[in-house]
Design a protein around this motif. Sequence first.
Motif, short mmCIF file in Angstrom:
data_model
loop_
_atom_site.label_atom_id
_atom_site.label_comp_id
_atom_site.label_asym_id
_atom_site.label_seq_id
_atom_site.Cartn_x
_atom_site.Cartn_y
_atom_site.Cartn_z
N LEU A 134 32.73 3.77 -40.77
CA LEU A 134 34.00 2.87 -40.28
C LEU A 134 35.39 2.81 -40.08
N LEU A 135 36.70 3.11 -40.22
CA LEU A 135 37.41 1.93 -39.58
C LEU A 135 38.51 1.85 -38.85
N PHE A 136 37.91 -0.25 -39.13
CA PHE A 136 38.48 -0.56 -38.27
C PHE A 136 40.08 -1.20 -38.15
N TYR A 137 41.06 -1.43 -36.85
CA TYR A 137 41.92 -0.85 -36.72
C TYR A 137 41.90 -2.50 -36.07
N LEU A 138 42.74 -3.56 -36.32
CA LEU A 138 42.53 -4.70 -35.73
C LEU A 138 43.90 -5.03 -35.62
N ALA A 139 43.89 -4.32 -34.23
CA ALA A 139 46.13 -4.32 -33.71
C ALA A 139 45.63 -5.71 -32.62
N THR A 140 44.84 -6.95 -33.30
CA THR A 140 45.23 -8.21 -32.64
C THR A 140 46.15 -9.01 -33.31
N PRO A 141 46.19 -10.30 -31.95
CA PRO A 141 46.48 -11.51 -33.12
C PRO A 141 46.44 -11.90 -34.55
N PRO A 142 47.28 -12.44 -35.40
CA PRO A 142 46.32 -12.72 -36.72
C PRO A 142 45.44 -13.22 -36.32
N SER A 143 45.28 -14.44 -35.31
CA SER A 143 44.13 -15.49 -35.31
C SER A 143 43.23 -14.84 -34.74
N VAL A 144 42.81 -13.75 -35.09
CA VAL A 144 41.51 -12.86 -34.56
C VAL A 144 41.17 -12.41 -36.03
N PHE A 145 41.69 -12.05 -36.77
CA PHE A 145 40.64 -11.25 -38.04
C PHE A 145 40.20 -11.74 -38.71
N GLY A 146 39.77 -13.14 -38.90
CA GLY A 146 38.72 -14.00 -39.56
C GLY A 146 37.62 -13.67 -38.67
N THR A 147 37.67 -14.07 -37.32
CA THR A 147 36.98 -14.07 -36.67
C THR A 147 35.30 -12.67 -36.99
N ALA A 148 36.71 -11.72 -36.27
CA ALA A 148 36.03 -10.47 -36.50
C ALA A 148 35.94 -9.89 -37.47
N VAL A 149 36.16 -9.92 -38.06
CA VAL A 149 35.46 -9.35 -39.32
C VAL A 149 34.05 -10.00 -39.77
N GLN A 150 34.11 -11.83 -40.23
CA GLN A 150 32.93 -12.45 -39.56
C GLN A 150 31.63 -11.71 -38.83
N GLN A 151 32.32 -11.64 -37.39
CA GLN A 151 31.50 -11.18 -36.34
C GLN A 151 30.66 -9.79 -36.38
N LEU A 152 31.75 -8.77 -37.15
CA LEU A 152 31.14 -7.59 -38.08
C LEU A 152 30.40 -7.45 -39.13
N ASN A 153 30.36 -8.35 -39.86
CA ASN A 153 29.74 -8.53 -40.96
C ASN A 153 27.93 -9.48 -39.84
N ARG A 154 28.43 -9.90 -39.18
CA ARG A 154 26.76 -10.77 -38.82
C ARG A 154 26.51 -9.54 -37.92
N VAL A 155 26.81 -8.60 -37.12
CA VAL A 155 25.69 -7.33 -36.91
C VAL A 155 25.31 -6.45 -37.47
N GLY A 156 25.63 -6.37 -39.02
CA GLY A 156 25.86 -5.13 -39.82
C GLY A 156 26.63 -4.17 -39.67
N LEU A 157 27.60 -4.33 -39.25
CA LEU A 157 28.90 -2.70 -39.26
C LEU A 157 29.56 -2.88 -40.13
N ILE A 158 29.85 -4.20 -41.52
CA ILE A 158 30.72 -4.34 -42.51
C ILE A 158 29.67 -5.54 -43.38
N GLY A 159 29.87 -4.53 -44.23
CA GLY A 159 29.04 -4.95 -45.56
C GLY A 159 29.89 -5.04 -46.98
N LYS A 160 29.42 -6.25 -47.84
CA LYS A 160 29.97 -5.24 -49.53
C LYS A 160 29.01 -4.61 -50.17
#
Length: 185
Positions: A134-160
Motif C-alpha cells: 500500500l502507498l498512501f498519498y496524502l494530498a490533504t492539508p497538513p493538519s490532516v496528516f497525523g490524524t490520517a496516519v493514526q486512523q490508518l494504524n487503528r484499522v490495521g492498514l499500516i504499522g511497523k
Amino acid sequence: MPKSDQLDELLVCRLDTRRKTLEPSSVLIFGASGDLTARKLMPALYQLFLEKQLPDPFRILGFARTPKTDNMWREEMKQALEQFSRTKPIRAEDWERFAPLLVYCQGDYADLKGYKHLAGRLTEGGDERLRNNLLFYLATPPSVFGTAVQQLNRVGLIGKDQPGSFWQRVVLENHSATISPPPAR
C-alpha cells in the motif's frame, strides 16, 4: 584490473540490472476529490498505465469527504484526464482498461468509520497483495496528516510490526506555507 578501471566500473549506471520488480499494489489517494488529484496525480498515474509502468494487478483508491460512487469519481477523473493528460485525446479502449482500476471511498478524515470502510474496500478484488502493498498519498492539508496516519494504524492498514513481506508507504504532499518576510529593523 587497474584501480581506475575498477572505479569506472563502480560508477557505471546499471539500471537494467538493478531495476526492482514491480509488485502488485494499491495507491490510496487522500484528498481524491481535490484539484491536485485531478491536475497532477491522476494524469501521472494514467501516463504510467499507458506506458505499462504500473504493476499488474494494480488499483487506485480515492478517499475523500465528498459523497460519490465509484462511477461518479471515474467520470470526474476521465474529465480531468481529457483536460490535463499529456496523452490526448483519451482513447476509449485505454480508458475502458484504466477505469476499473479506480475505486472511491467516502469518509471523514477524523472518523474511524470511514477508515473501516476503506479497509473493507481493500479486501474487494481478490488478490491479497492489493490489500497489503500500500502507498498512501496524502494530498490533504497538513493538519490532516497525523490524524490520517493514526486512523490508518487503528484499522490495521499500516504499522511497523506487520507480519509478512509486504510494504506500506506514506507520502505527504508538501503544502507550501506563506512565509512573511522578517520585520524591518
